[in-house]
Design a protein around this motif. Structure first.
Motif, PDB file in Angstrom:
ATOM      1  N   UNK A  33      44.381   2.288  25.495  1.00 20.51           N
ATOM      2  CA  UNK A  33      45.652   2.806  25.957  1.00 20.51           C
ATOM      3  C   UNK A  33      45.591   4.169  26.616  1.00 20.51           C
ATOM      4  N   UNK A  34      44.373   4.684  26.899  1.00 20.99           N
ATOM      5  CA  UNK A  34      44.233   5.990  27.531  1.00 20.99           C
ATOM      6  C   UNK A  34      43.228   5.917  28.666  1.00 20.99           C
ATOM      7  N   UNK A  35      43.027   7.040  29.314  1.00 18.95           N
ATOM      8  CA  UNK A  35      41.939   7.167  30.281  1.00 18.95           C
ATOM      9  C   UNK A  35      40.942   8.212  29.774  1.00 18.95           C
ATOM     10  N   UNK A  36      40.806   8.296  28.468  1.00 19.57           N
ATOM     11  CA  UNK A  36      39.893   9.227  27.824  1.00 19.57           C
ATOM     12  C   UNK A  36      38.618   8.493  27.420  1.00 19.57           C
ATOM     13  N   UNK A  37      37.446   8.967  27.912  1.00 22.30           N
ATOM     14  CA  UNK A  37      36.186   8.350  27.483  1.00 22.30           C
ATOM     15  C   UNK A  37      36.004   8.478  25.969  1.00 22.30           C
ATOM     16  N   UNK A  38      35.187   7.615  25.403  1.00 21.91           N
ATOM     17  CA  UNK A  38      34.980   7.580  23.957  1.00 21.91           C
ATOM     18  C   UNK A  38      34.215   8.790  23.431  1.00 21.91           C
ATOM     19  N   UNK A  39      33.411   9.411  24.253  1.00 20.31           N
ATOM     20  CA  UNK A  39      32.515  10.476  23.797  1.00 20.31           C
ATOM     21  C   UNK A  39      31.182   9.864  23.407  1.00 20.31           C
ATOM     22  N   UNK A  40      30.105  10.643  23.492  1.00 19.23           N
ATOM     23  CA  UNK A  40      28.774  10.098  23.204  1.00 19.23           C
ATOM     24  C   UNK A  40      28.621   9.486  21.810  1.00 19.23           C
ATOM     25  N   UNK A  41      29.144  10.125  20.783  1.00 23.60           N
ATOM     26  CA  UNK A  41      28.983   9.603  19.421  1.00 23.60           C
ATOM     27  C   UNK A  41      29.632   8.249  19.233  1.00 23.60           C
ATOM     28  N   UNK A  85      16.476   5.676  28.740  1.00 21.28           N
ATOM     29  CA  UNK A  85      17.513   5.117  29.610  1.00 21.28           C
ATOM     30  C   UNK A  85      18.767   4.775  28.798  1.00 21.28           C
ATOM     31  N   UNK A  86      18.579   4.217  27.618  1.00 15.64           N
ATOM     32  CA  UNK A  86      19.711   3.904  26.743  1.00 15.64           C
ATOM     33  C   UNK A  86      20.494   5.175  26.408  1.00 15.64           C
ATOM     34  N   UNK A  87      19.799   6.216  25.987  1.00 17.73           N
ATOM     35  CA  UNK A  87      20.478   7.464  25.618  1.00 17.73           C
ATOM     36  C   UNK A  87      21.174   8.064  26.836  1.00 17.73           C
ATOM     37  N   UNK A  88      20.480   8.135  27.967  1.00 14.27           N
ATOM     38  CA  UNK A  88      21.078   8.735  29.164  1.00 14.27           C
ATOM     39  C   UNK A  88      22.257   7.916  29.693  1.00 14.27           C
ATOM     40  N   UNK A  89      22.029   6.644  29.971  1.00 14.20           N
ATOM     41  CA  UNK A  89      23.017   5.824  30.675  1.00 14.20           C
ATOM     42  C   UNK A  89      24.153   5.345  29.783  1.00 14.20           C
ATOM     43  N   UNK A  90      23.806   4.773  28.618  1.00 13.44           N
ATOM     44  CA  UNK A  90      24.833   4.161  27.783  1.00 13.44           C
ATOM     45  C   UNK A  90      25.500   5.132  26.810  1.00 13.44           C
ATOM     46  N   UNK A  91      24.767   6.120  26.331  1.00  7.85           N
ATOM     47  CA  UNK A  91      25.362   7.033  25.350  1.00  7.85           C
ATOM     48  C   UNK A  91      25.956   8.267  26.031  1.00  7.85           C
ATOM     49  N   UNK A  92      25.134   9.022  26.755  1.00 11.50           N
ATOM     50  CA  UNK A  92      25.627  10.269  27.343  1.00 11.50           C
ATOM     51  C   UNK A  92      26.529  10.051  28.550  1.00 11.50           C
ATOM     52  N   UNK A  93      26.027   9.330  29.545  1.00 12.85           N
ATOM     53  CA  UNK A  93      26.794   9.130  30.777  1.00 12.85           C
ATOM     54  C   UNK A  93      28.087   8.368  30.510  1.00 12.85           C
ATOM     55  N   UNK A  94      27.992   7.232  29.849  1.00 14.99           N
ATOM     56  CA  UNK A  94      29.191   6.447  29.555  1.00 14.99           C
ATOM     57  C   UNK A  94      30.096   7.183  28.569  1.00 14.99           C
ATOM     58  N   UNK A  95      29.501   7.869  27.605  1.00 12.52           N
ATOM     59  CA  UNK A  95      30.295   8.598  26.631  1.00 12.52           C
ATOM     60  C   UNK A  95      31.135   9.698  27.249  1.00 12.52           C
ATOM     61  N   UNK A  96      30.585  10.372  28.241  1.00 14.03           N
ATOM     62  CA  UNK A  96      31.286  11.497  28.869  1.00 14.03           C
ATOM     63  C   UNK A  96      32.234  11.082  29.983  1.00 14.03           C
ATOM     64  N   UNK A  97      31.875  10.014  30.720  1.00 11.57           N
ATOM     65  CA  UNK A  97      32.675   9.638  31.897  1.00 11.57           C
ATOM     66  C   UNK A  97      33.369   8.287  31.759  1.00 11.57           C
ATOM     67  N   UNK A  98      32.931   7.484  30.784  1.00 13.69           N
ATOM     68  CA  UNK A  98      33.441   6.129  30.647  1.00 13.69           C
ATOM     69  C   UNK A  98      32.671   5.119  31.485  1.00 13.69           C
ATOM     70  N   UNK A  99      31.689   5.608  32.252  1.00 16.66           N
ATOM     71  CA  UNK A  99      30.972   4.721  33.155  1.00 16.66           C
ATOM     72  C   UNK A  99      29.458   4.870  33.035  1.00 16.66           C
TER      73      UNK A  99
END
Length: 149
Positions: free
Chosen positions: A98-106, A69-83
């Protein structure tokens, strides 16, 4: 500047929105924990108390579910979409400052590790209550912001 990296004109997420998102994000893993405890828990009853302990295979399944769940929700999902699931439900997102660019999974993974600093005396998690950009210590370290979307 492209639309994807434009400076957001939206307000920062409130502390209560961030807390609500965290609670929503934790609900699936709490539900799995309860289910596994019911299925695999070892019950102990004395004259004055009752307890249930999850050990062995049940505990291993719970750890595996938490990690997944951590990898899916917090790393991949949030990393790709910001949410995360909770952030999406409450209309907030994490972006590079200062942007609307997600951080990315890493970098999202690193941000989650930086939240360890927030947990010391909980001060880092409370910091958004008085910081003008409503940042936690992890946000300050990573240069990220959480906006209402």
């Amino acid at each position: 500047m492209t639309e994807a990296s434009a400076v957001p004109s939206k307000p920062f997420a409130s502390w209560i929105q961030r807390l609500g998102a965290l609670i929503i994000d934790l609900l699936p893993i709490v539900a799995v924990g309860i289910l596994l405890t019911v299925l695999f828990g070892e019950k102990e009853t004395t004259d004055t108390s009752f307890s249930v302990e999850l050990s062995g295979g049940g505990a291993a399944l719970l750890y595996l579910a938490q990690f997944g769940w951590f990898i899916y929700n917090w790393v991949l999902k949030q990393g790709r979409t910001g949410q995360t699931l909770g952030k999406k439900q409450l209309g907030i997102a994490v972006y590079q400052g200062g942007t609307t660019t997600p951080l990315g999974p890493g970098m999202t993974f690193v941000r989650q590790l930086a939240h360890i600093l927030d947990s010391f005396c909980l001060i880092g998690y409370l910091f958004p209550l008085w910081d003008k950009e409503k940042r936690t210590f992890a946000d300050m370290i990573m240069g990220s912001r959480v906006y209402q979307v």
